[in-house]
Scaffold this active site. Structure first.
Site, PDB file in Angstrom:
ATOM      1  N   GLU A 286      -3.097  -4.630  -3.195  1.00 24.21           N
ATOM      2  CA  GLU A 286      -3.598  -5.689  -4.145  1.00 24.21           C
ATOM      3  C   GLU A 286      -3.751  -5.176  -5.331  1.00 24.21           C
ATOM      4  OE1 GLU A 286      -4.529  -4.967  -1.141  1.00 24.21           O
ATOM      5  OE2 GLU A 286      -6.084  -6.389  -0.214  1.00 24.21           O
TER       6      GLU A 286
ATOM      7  N   ASN B 213       0.752  -1.187   0.012  1.00 24.48           N
ATOM      8  CA  ASN B 213      -0.029   0.043  -0.002  1.00 24.48           C
ATOM      9  C   ASN B 213       0.897   1.114   0.039  1.00 24.48           C
ATOM     10  OD1 ASN B 213       0.387  -0.906   2.717  1.00 24.48           O
ATOM     11  ND2 ASN B 213      -0.754   0.729   3.568  1.00 24.48           N
ATOM     12  N   GLN B 214       0.483   2.255  -0.741  1.00 20.60           N
ATOM     13  CA  GLN B 214       0.810   3.510  -0.761  1.00 20.60           C
ATOM     14  C   GLN B 214       0.093   4.774  -0.559  1.00 20.60           C
ATOM     15  OE1 GLN B 214       4.207   3.839  -1.937  1.00 20.60           O
ATOM     16  NE2 GLN B 214       4.375   1.818  -1.442  1.00 20.60           N
ATOM     17  N   GLU B 215       0.308   5.150   0.820  1.00 19.55           N
ATOM     18  CA  GLU B 215      -0.557   6.142   1.304  1.00 19.55           C
ATOM     19  C   GLU B 215      -0.358   7.878   0.645  1.00 19.55           C
ATOM     20  OE1 GLU B 215      -2.106   3.987   5.271  1.00 19.55           O
ATOM     21  OE2 GLU B 215      -0.899   5.925   5.517  1.00 19.55           O
ATOM     22  N   ASN B 216      -1.071   8.801   0.690  1.00 18.67           N
ATOM     23  CA  ASN B 216      -1.002   9.988   0.410  1.00 18.67           C
ATOM     24  C   ASN B 216      -1.632  10.865   1.298  1.00 18.67           C
ATOM     25  OD1 ASN B 216      -1.687  12.445  -1.221  1.00 18.67           O
ATOM     26  ND2 ASN B 216      -0.284  11.403  -2.663  1.00 18.67           N
ATOM     27  N   ALA B 217      -1.319  12.019   1.674  1.00 18.75           N
ATOM     28  CA  ALA B 217      -1.897  12.831   2.512  1.00 18.75           C
ATOM     29  C   ALA B 217      -3.209  13.219   1.993  1.00 18.75           C
ATOM     30  CB  ALA B 217      -1.033  14.224   2.611  1.00 18.75           C
ATOM     31  N   SER B 218      -3.464  13.346   0.905  1.00 21.56           N
ATOM     32  CA  SER B 218      -4.753  13.363   0.257  1.00 21.56           C
ATOM     33  C   SER B 218      -5.209  11.729   0.127  1.00 21.56           C
ATOM     34  CB  SER B 218      -4.893  13.762  -1.098  1.00 21.56           C
ATOM     35  OG  SER B 218      -6.019  13.914  -1.728  1.00 21.56           O
ATOM     36  N   TYR B 219      -6.036  11.195   1.126  1.00 17.16           N
ATOM     37  CA  TYR B 219      -6.130   9.919   1.353  1.00 17.16           C
ATOM     38  C   TYR B 219      -6.882   9.160   0.046  1.00 17.16           C
ATOM     39  CZ  TYR B 219      -5.315  10.112   6.489  1.00 17.16           C
ATOM     40  OH  TYR B 219      -4.700  10.514   7.713  1.00 17.16           O
TER      41      TYR B 219
ATOM     42  N   CYS C  43      -4.011   0.754  -2.473  1.00 23.32           N
ATOM     43  CA  CYS C  43      -3.900  -0.580  -1.898  1.00 23.32           C
ATOM     44  C   CYS C  43      -2.659  -1.514  -2.465  1.00 23.32           C
ATOM     45  CB  CYS C  43      -5.288  -1.373  -1.714  1.00 23.32           C
ATOM     46  SG  CYS C  43      -6.555  -0.454  -0.784  1.00 23.32           S
TER      47      CYS C  43
END
Length: 160
Positions: free
Chosen positions: A75, A62-68, A73
């Protein structure tokens, strides 16, 4: 009017050590991918590993971002890479592992709804089931013989 009963049959392994060797290898790849996830906001790391019918193994996390909503994900990171690099290969199986950095995660974590839809697209496209194994960071491992088993009454191209 009539009621329709929909059932899912899942296989539950009590522990990672009960898995067949080929699945252990795939789950190990997913675990290594999980440890490289970028999740500074949720502190919830997810790793995925995909075995293709050509023998290639693709991993993602998973690769998150401050702008959710802009994150992705594990997968979908893995499945889209597989589709981009090996468009003619079929996905044989997936291994997923997920866990919080804040507390132990012993409950098996299945794919979210958006990921189920994305995996479904590939299962329909290749006209063959995709086995999915999922777990927390330890404890039980759950196997579904296909994505359709996790997403009954799925939406696909036949509706368009």
């Amino acid at each position: 009017m009539k009621d329709i009963k929909i059932e899912s049959i899942l296989t539950v392994y009590e522990d990672y050590n009960e898995l067949p060797a080929a699945i252990v290898s795939l789950m190990d790849t997913a675990s290594k991918a999980r440890l490289k996830a970028y999740a500074p906001y949720s502190k919830f790391l997810v790793g995925a590993a995909i075995l293709l019918d050509n023998g290639e193994v693709i991993s993602g996390n998973n690769q998150e971002n401050a702008s959710y909503p802009s994150g992705l994900c594990a997968e979908r990171t893995a499945i889209y890479y597989a589709g981009a690099e090996y468009p003619d290969a079929k996905i044989v199986r997936m291994a997923l592992t997920a866990g919080s950095q804040k507390q132990p995660t012993t409950t098996p974590i299945p794919p979210c709804g958006a990921c189920r839809q994305a995996i479904s697209e590939y299962e329909v496209k290749q006209d063959s089931p995709i086995e999915i194994y999922f777990m927390g960071t330890s404890g039980k491992v759950v196997k579904s013989h296909s994505l359709a088993n996790l997403l009954p009454l799925g939406f696909d191209r036949s509706f368009l």
